[in-house]
Design a protein around this motif. Structure first.
Motif, short mmCIF file in Angstrom:
data_model
loop_
_atom_site.label_atom_id
_atom_site.label_comp_id
_atom_site.label_asym_id
_atom_site.label_seq_id
_atom_site.Cartn_x
_atom_site.Cartn_y
_atom_site.Cartn_z
N PHE A 1 0.87 -1.48 0.03
CA PHE A 1 0.08 0.25 -0.02
C PHE A 1 1.02 1.17 0.10
CE2 PHE A 1 -3.17 -3.10 1.42
CZ PHE A 1 -4.33 -2.79 0.64
N VAL A 2 1.95 1.20 0.83
CA VAL A 2 2.65 2.44 0.73
C VAL A 2 3.52 2.67 -0.56
CG1 VAL A 2 5.29 3.16 1.48
CG2 VAL A 2 3.25 2.13 3.31
N GLY A 3 3.71 1.64 -1.33
CA GLY A 3 4.27 1.71 -2.81
C GLY A 3 3.26 2.36 -3.53
N HIS A 4 1.99 1.86 -3.63
CA HIS A 4 1.01 2.14 -4.32
C HIS A 4 0.67 3.81 -4.07
CE1 HIS A 4 -1.02 -1.16 -7.01
NE2 HIS A 4 -0.32 -1.85 -6.14
N ALA A 5 0.53 4.03 -2.71
CA ALA A 5 0.45 5.63 -2.48
C ALA A 5 1.64 6.38 -2.80
CB ALA A 5 0.25 5.56 -0.92
N ARG A 6 2.74 6.06 -2.59
CA ARG A 6 3.86 6.84 -3.16
C ARG A 6 3.58 7.10 -4.80
NH1 ARG A 6 9.38 3.99 -1.59
NH2 ARG A 6 8.33 4.73 0.31
N GLN A 7 3.34 6.17 -5.59
CA GLN A 7 3.26 6.25 -6.92
C GLN A 7 2.24 7.04 -7.36
OE1 GLN A 7 3.55 2.07 -8.19
NE2 GLN A 7 5.63 2.55 -9.34
N PHE B 1 5.10 -2.64 -12.10
CA PHE B 1 5.83 -1.29 -11.54
C PHE B 1 6.04 -0.20 -12.36
CE2 PHE B 1 9.20 1.39 -10.23
CZ PHE B 1 9.06 1.62 -8.85
N ILE B 2 6.26 -0.48 -13.77
CA ILE B 2 6.40 0.58 -14.63
C ILE B 2 4.89 1.16 -15.19
CG2 ILE B 2 7.15 1.12 -17.01
CD1 ILE B 2 9.41 -1.02 -16.46
N HIS B 3 3.84 0.23 -15.32
CA HIS B 3 2.67 0.40 -15.70
C HIS B 3 1.90 1.36 -14.81
CE1 HIS B 3 2.51 -3.19 -18.65
NE2 HIS B 3 3.35 -2.27 -18.93
N ARG B 4 2.05 1.16 -13.38
CA ARG B 4 1.59 1.68 -12.24
C ARG B 4 1.40 3.16 -12.31
NH1 ARG B 4 3.53 -0.99 -7.35
NH2 ARG B 4 3.06 -2.82 -8.60
N PHE C 1 1.45 5.44 -14.91
CA PHE C 1 0.78 5.69 -15.96
C PHE C 1 -0.76 5.55 -15.45
CE2 PHE C 1 4.92 4.78 -17.67
CZ PHE C 1 4.97 6.12 -18.24
N LEU C 2 -0.90 4.52 -15.05
CA LEU C 2 -2.54 3.92 -14.58
C LEU C 2 -2.88 5.08 -13.78
CD1 LEU C 2 -2.14 0.03 -14.36
CD2 LEU C 2 -3.15 1.56 -16.35
N TYR C 3 -2.27 5.38 -12.74
CA TYR C 3 -2.57 6.37 -11.78
C TYR C 3 -2.76 7.80 -12.31
CZ TYR C 3 -2.18 3.81 -7.49
OH TYR C 3 -2.64 2.53 -6.51
N THR C 4 -2.06 8.13 -13.29
CA THR C 4 -2.31 9.43 -14.12
C THR C 4 -3.58 9.29 -14.85
OG1 THR C 4 0.19 9.57 -14.50
CG2 THR C 4 -1.39 10.84 -16.07
N GLY C 5 -4.09 8.15 -15.28
CA GLY C 5 -5.45 7.95 -16.01
C GLY C 5 -6.63 8.15 -15.01
N PHE C 6 -6.32 7.64 -13.74
CA PHE C 6 -7.09 7.71 -12.61
C PHE C 6 -7.47 9.01 -12.11
CE2 PHE C 6 -7.63 8.09 -7.96
CZ PHE C 6 -8.71 7.44 -7.88
#
Length: 326
Positions: free
Chosen positions: A27-33, A241-244, A246-251
């Motif tokens: 969760f920390v990794g997702h929040a950071r990205q 890890f690389i895709h994440r 860009f997916l958050y940017t779309g979010f």
């Protein structure tokens, strides 16, 4: 995967990390990205505002049309009396037989309400509305029959169902004539069906445009970070890890576009409400537009975020795979 890390033994380090720590790190990794992607959007406000503006306006049009159709259905709920069936009873029918007819009709599953208008009440109402009150005083007998008004249930209020119910009611022995304005019902329901189809077509086309816009924006971001992606792949970064980022940017694009669309719809409803109130005042009627409730807002945000994720996922899955170290 990188040849620098080929043959690397991963079990030695993974075994020292407990499951709670892995969950926290996930969760920390997702929040950071997610925050990093939001920060990149913040650092380029002009491009971000233009993209979010296009997304928001693209979602505003079908949302506004949906609300207008919803309010039209609300108004047409008062017009459903057009599906009301008028049964003119035979002359000389006894009051007891009329009461029995009403009791039978109230038990029919197709009928919601039965209203009896006696002949004397019908004549009194006709005198008041027609303006021939004095002339009607010279009549020896009441020429008007008893009338029974039938209100079908919402399930049987459509033109086809109402016509079937009318044919069934005409077979009652006390009924002389039955009347239903089928043409008005067909126009009403036809208009609503066309409006719903128009909203669906416009929504699908604009939603596809949103997906293409976000996909193209993410593609440009990927091309700008081509060298960074190459380095990440060389040091062993996974595709997820690389895709994440860009997916958050779309979010974030979808979330901000949905909020902008919601705000724009509120402004349009406020602007149109004053004009509609002025028109309804001319007809001595009161009507106010029904705005977006919490459920509609939540649905708009979910659709907007889903479109943002779909556009980013399509672009990422296609273009990131093409970037490979040689």
């Amino acid at each position: 995967m990188s040849i620098l890390f080929k043959g690397r033994i991963q079990g030695a380090t993974d075994s020292k990390i407990s499951w709670p720590q892995k969950v926290v790190m996930f969760f920390v990794g997702h929040a950071r990205q997610a925050l990093n992607s939001l920060g990149e959007l913040w650092r380029s406000p002009a491009a971000t505002l233009m993209t979010v503006g296009v997304l928001g306006l693209s979602i505003t049009l079908p949302s506004t049309l949906y609300i207008l159709v919803k309010n039209t259905e609300k108004v047409s709920a008062g017009w459903e009396q057009a599906s009301e069936i008028s049964l003119f009873l035979r002359q000389g029918v006894k009051e007891q037989n009329v009461e029995q007819l009403i009791k039978r009709l109230t038990l029919w599953p197709e009928i919601d309400q039965v209203t009896h208008i006696p002949a004397d009440d019908a004549l009194s109402e006709f005198k008041q509305l027609s303006g021939f009150g004095e002339a009607l005083e010279y009549l020896d007998d009441n020429p008007l029959p008893d009338v029974v008004l039938i209100s079908p249930t919402s399930k049987h209020a459509s033109p086809t169902s109402a016509a079937i119910l009318l044919d069934k009611l005409r077979k009652e022995r006390e009924v002389e004539l039955g009347k239903l304005d089928i043409e008005w019902l067909e126009r009403l329901h036809g208009f609503l069906d066309i409006a719903k189809e128009l909203v669906s077509i416009v929504a699908v086309l604009l939603f596809l445009a949103v997906v293409l816009i976000i996909g193209n924006t993410i593609r440009l971001n990927i091309l700008n970070k081509r060298d960074e992606i190459l380095v990440m792949k060389l040091v062993g970064a996974t595709d997820a890890f690389i895709h994440r980022p860009f997916l958050y940017t779309g979010f974030w694009y979808g979330l901000m576009g949905g909020l902008l669309a919601w705000f724009a719809v509120l402004i349009l409803l406020w602007w149109m409400d004053s004009s509609i109130s002025h028109v309804t005042a001319l007809y001595q009627k009161e009507f106010s537009l029904t705005g977006l409730d919490f459920y509609s807002l939540l649905l708009m945000l979910v659709i907007s975020i889903a479109l943002g994720l779909a556009g980013s996922a399509i672009s990422v899955n296609r273009h990131v795979k093409e970037i490979e170290p040689r």
